[in-house]
Write a protein that holds these residues in place. Sequence first.
Motif, PDB file in Angstrom:
ATOM      1  N   ILE A 111       0.834  -1.206   0.000  1.00  0.00           N
ATOM      2  CA  ILE A 111       0.000   0.000   0.000  1.00  0.00           C
ATOM      3  C   ILE A 111       0.869   1.257   0.000  1.00  0.00           C
ATOM      4  CG2 ILE A 111      -1.686   1.313   1.348  1.00  0.00           C
ATOM      5  CD1 ILE A 111      -2.839  -1.348   2.299  1.00  0.00           C
ATOM      6  N   LYS A 112       1.970   1.213   0.767  1.00  0.00           N
ATOM      7  CA  LYS A 112       2.898   2.355   0.808  1.00  0.00           C
ATOM      8  C   LYS A 112       3.533   2.584  -0.562  1.00  0.00           C
ATOM      9  CE  LYS A 112       7.126   3.951   3.067  1.00  0.00           C
ATOM     10  NZ  LYS A 112       8.189   3.623   4.065  1.00  0.00           N
ATOM     11  N   THR A 113       3.920   1.495  -1.244  1.00  0.00           N
ATOM     12  CA  THR A 113       4.526   1.615  -2.576  1.00  0.00           C
ATOM     13  C   THR A 113       3.543   2.187  -3.583  1.00  0.00           C
ATOM     14  OG1 THR A 113       5.927  -0.298  -2.079  1.00  0.00           O
ATOM     15  CG2 THR A 113       5.709   0.334  -4.395  1.00  0.00           C
ATOM     16  N   LYS A 114       2.310   1.748  -3.499  1.00  0.00           N
ATOM     17  CA  LYS A 114       1.275   2.281  -4.400  1.00  0.00           C
ATOM     18  C   LYS A 114       1.086   3.781  -4.185  1.00  0.00           C
ATOM     19  CE  LYS A 114      -3.670   1.854  -5.395  1.00  0.00           C
ATOM     20  NZ  LYS A 114      -3.559   1.925  -6.862  1.00  0.00           N
ATOM     21  N   SER A 115       1.126   4.184  -2.918  1.00  0.00           N
ATOM     22  CA  SER A 115       0.952   5.603  -2.613  1.00  0.00           C
ATOM     23  C   SER A 115       2.112   6.433  -3.181  1.00  0.00           C
ATOM     24  CB  SER A 115       0.860   5.807  -1.094  1.00  0.00           C
ATOM     25  OG  SER A 115      -0.249   5.110  -0.561  1.00  0.00           O
ATOM     26  N   LEU A 116       3.317   5.874  -3.157  1.00  0.00           N
ATOM     27  CA  LEU A 116       4.465   6.597  -3.708  1.00  0.00           C
ATOM     28  C   LEU A 116       4.267   6.918  -5.184  1.00  0.00           C
ATOM     29  CD1 LEU A 116       7.440   4.628  -2.079  1.00  0.00           C
ATOM     30  CD2 LEU A 116       6.688   6.950  -1.523  1.00  0.00           C
ATOM     31  N   LEU A 117       3.801   5.930  -5.968  1.00  0.00           N
ATOM     32  CA  LEU A 117       3.603   6.153  -7.402  1.00  0.00           C
ATOM     33  C   LEU A 117       2.409   7.063  -7.672  1.00  0.00           C
ATOM     34  CD1 LEU A 117       5.556   3.666  -7.427  1.00  0.00           C
ATOM     35  CD2 LEU A 117       4.490   3.063  -9.602  1.00  0.00           C
ATOM     36  N   ASP A 118       1.357   6.933  -6.876  1.00  0.00           N
ATOM     37  CA  ASP A 118       0.185   7.802  -7.063  1.00  0.00           C
ATOM     38  C   ASP A 118       0.553   9.266  -6.813  1.00  0.00           C
ATOM     39  OD1 ASP A 118      -1.365   5.624  -7.697  1.00  0.00           O
ATOM     40  OD2 ASP A 118      -2.207   5.388  -5.670  1.00  0.00           O
ATOM     41  N   GLU A 119       1.342   9.516  -5.790  1.00  0.00           N
ATOM     42  CA  GLU A 119       1.755  10.891  -5.486  1.00  0.00           C
ATOM     43  C   GLU A 119       2.683  11.430  -6.568  1.00  0.00           C
ATOM     44  OE1 GLU A 119       3.534  10.675  -1.675  1.00  0.00           O
ATOM     45  OE2 GLU A 119       1.639  10.270  -0.605  1.00  0.00           O
ATOM     46  N   ALA A 120       3.552  10.546  -7.086  1.00  0.00           N
ATOM     47  CA  ALA A 120       4.477  10.989  -8.142  1.00  0.00           C
ATOM     48  C   ALA A 120       3.723  11.354  -9.410  1.00  0.00           C
ATOM     49  CB  ALA A 120       5.497   9.893  -8.425  1.00  0.00           C
ATOM     50  N   MET A 121       2.675  10.608  -9.748  1.00  0.00           N
ATOM     51  CA  MET A 121       1.889  10.907 -10.947  1.00  0.00           C
ATOM     52  C   MET A 121       1.175  12.246 -10.815  1.00  0.00           C
ATOM     53  SD  MET A 121       0.354   7.287 -12.344  1.00  0.00           S
ATOM     54  CE  MET A 121      -0.302   6.735 -10.788  1.00  0.00           C
ATOM     55  N   LEU A 122       0.679  12.538  -9.622  1.00  0.00           N
ATOM     56  CA  LEU A 122       0.001  13.814  -9.418  1.00  0.00           C
ATOM     57  C   LEU A 122       0.995  14.976  -9.508  1.00  0.00           C
ATOM     58  CD1 LEU A 122      -2.436  12.921  -6.493  1.00  0.00           C
ATOM     59  CD2 LEU A 122      -3.005  13.246  -8.906  1.00  0.00           C
ATOM     60  N   GLU A 123       2.186  14.778  -9.005  1.00  0.00           N
ATOM     61  CA  GLU A 123       3.197  15.838  -9.070  1.00  0.00           C
ATOM     62  C   GLU A 123       3.661  16.077 -10.506  1.00  0.00           C
ATOM     63  OE1 GLU A 123       6.347  14.781  -6.485  1.00  0.00           O
ATOM     64  OE2 GLU A 123       5.169  15.013  -4.637  1.00  0.00           O
ATOM     65  N   ASN A 124       3.715  15.025 -11.289  1.00  0.00           N
ATOM     66  CA  ASN A 124       4.192  15.147 -12.671  1.00  0.00           C
ATOM     67  C   ASN A 124       3.063  15.355 -13.677  1.00  0.00           C
ATOM     68  OD1 ASN A 124       6.828  14.677 -11.771  1.00  0.00           O
ATOM     69  ND2 ASN A 124       6.604  12.447 -11.997  1.00  0.00           N
ATOM     70  N   LEU A 125       1.880  15.663 -13.188  1.00  0.00           N
ATOM     71  CA  LEU A 125       0.740  15.859 -14.086  1.00  0.00           C
ATOM     72  C   LEU A 125       1.014  17.028 -15.035  1.00  0.00           C
ATOM     73  CD1 LEU A 125      -2.144  15.046 -14.822  1.00  0.00           C
ATOM     74  CD2 LEU A 125      -2.958  16.622 -13.061  1.00  0.00           C
ATOM     75  N   GLY A 126       0.912  16.740 -16.318  1.00  0.00           N
ATOM     76  CA  GLY A 126       1.217  17.771 -17.308  1.00  0.00           C
ATOM     77  C   GLY A 126       0.026  18.260 -18.080  1.00  0.00           C
ATOM     78  N   GLY A 127      -1.162  17.806 -17.800  1.00  0.00           N
ATOM     79  CA  GLY A 127      -2.342  18.260 -18.527  1.00  0.00           C
ATOM     80  C   GLY A 127      -3.445  17.223 -18.495  1.00  0.00           C
ATOM     81  N   GLU A 128      -4.652  17.696 -18.826  1.00  0.00           N
ATOM     82  CA  GLU A 128      -5.802  16.806 -18.788  1.00  0.00           C
ATOM     83  C   GLU A 128      -5.729  15.709 -19.846  1.00  0.00           C
ATOM     84  OE1 GLU A 128      -8.165  16.676 -16.630  1.00  0.00           O
ATOM     85  OE2 GLU A 128      -7.524  18.429 -15.485  1.00  0.00           O
ATOM     86  N   ASP A 129      -4.956  15.941 -20.908  1.00  0.00           N
ATOM     87  CA  ASP A 129      -4.883  14.950 -21.973  1.00  0.00           C
ATOM     88  C   ASP A 129      -4.130  13.693 -21.539  1.00  0.00           C
ATOM     89  OD1 ASP A 129      -2.581  16.389 -21.701  1.00  0.00           O
ATOM     90  OD2 ASP A 129      -2.016  16.206 -23.816  1.00  0.00           O
ATOM     91  N   GLN A 130      -3.405  13.760 -20.415  1.00  0.00           N
ATOM     92  CA  GLN A 130      -2.700  12.590 -19.926  1.00  0.00           C
ATOM     93  C   GLN A 130      -3.558  11.737 -18.995  1.00  0.00           C
ATOM     94  OE1 GLN A 130       1.020  13.672 -18.186  1.00  0.00           O
ATOM     95  NE2 GLN A 130       1.969  14.203 -20.144  1.00  0.00           N
ATOM     96  N   CYS A 131      -4.721  12.206 -18.678  1.00  0.00           N
ATOM     97  CA  CYS A 131      -5.606  11.466 -17.777  1.00  0.00           C
ATOM     98  C   CYS A 131      -6.599  10.644 -18.576  1.00  0.00           C
ATOM     99  CB  CYS A 131      -6.365  12.422 -16.859  1.00  0.00           C
ATOM    100  SG  CYS A 131      -5.293  13.331 -15.726  1.00  0.00           S
TER     101      CYS A 131
END
Length: 282
Positions: free
Chosen positions: A167-187
């Motif tokens: 669960i901790k590892t999953k949270s690390l990647l989820d937080e990294a994706m939010l920090e590196n969000l570059g636009g709505e087209d990537q979602c």
Amino acid sequence: MLFSPPATVIIFVVLFVSVAAESPSSSRKTTYAKASFVPPAAPTLVSPLKPIKSSAGWPSAVNHPSRGQQQIVNGYGTYRAVSTSTSLFAKKKKGGDPVAKKAKIQVKLLETVPNIGQNGDIIFVSSAVFQNQLKLSNKARLVSAEEMIKLEQEKEEQEQEMKEMAIKTKSLLDEAMLENLGGEDQCEDNGDICGVALSMKRKAGPEGNLFGGVNPKMVMEALKEKYPEGSWDGKQVKLAEVKDVEGKDVKKKDIKHIGEYTLSVSLGSGVDVTFILSISAE
């Protein structure tokens, strides 16, 4: 002239009169004496620790100490003494009895054995396999019921720790994706996967074809280097799925072209993480 009966007739008459006098119809009563009970002889315990010597000076074969069993002698013959010890009072083996199931016993492997199991595995094997193959070479040992209870508790604690790490590892990647969000087209439409969690650079040709490609082993090594505090070790952690931007499965999970890919990694304990991998040319 007087008739004189023969002597045979006289003897017969005398015998008849005597028998009639002793018949049951006579007035004499027969008395009986009360018999006393005679108990049987008490059995005698013959100890094999004190052998009886024969006339030649040697111990008797019947009572030799090597026979190791006592005998009881009474008026009816010689019998072996019945042991007074039972399984109720018998000394229990250290560790308890081994676990058995359908004529098989449960053992723990002390090293990896081909076609049987890995080091540390707890499995059921036949008694013949354990005695002839595993025990002689010290490759396995028996597992008791008490030990199995303890092992089950340790296993539950270990699984709980693994789940918390996943669960901790999953949270690390989820937080990294939010920090590196570059636009709505990537979602994606459901908004579950946004941003890039992992970026890699590889040599590529003019048309974007990668030299050598990117395989699952390279992806897992890159994740371990990027997120060292995550849980990436263990056979339960593996790359489960690789899809391109069109949502198609990548053959053998081997990426051959630059671009962005959606990856799913199984972290064990029922926890999966899905993220975006971006591969660019050097």
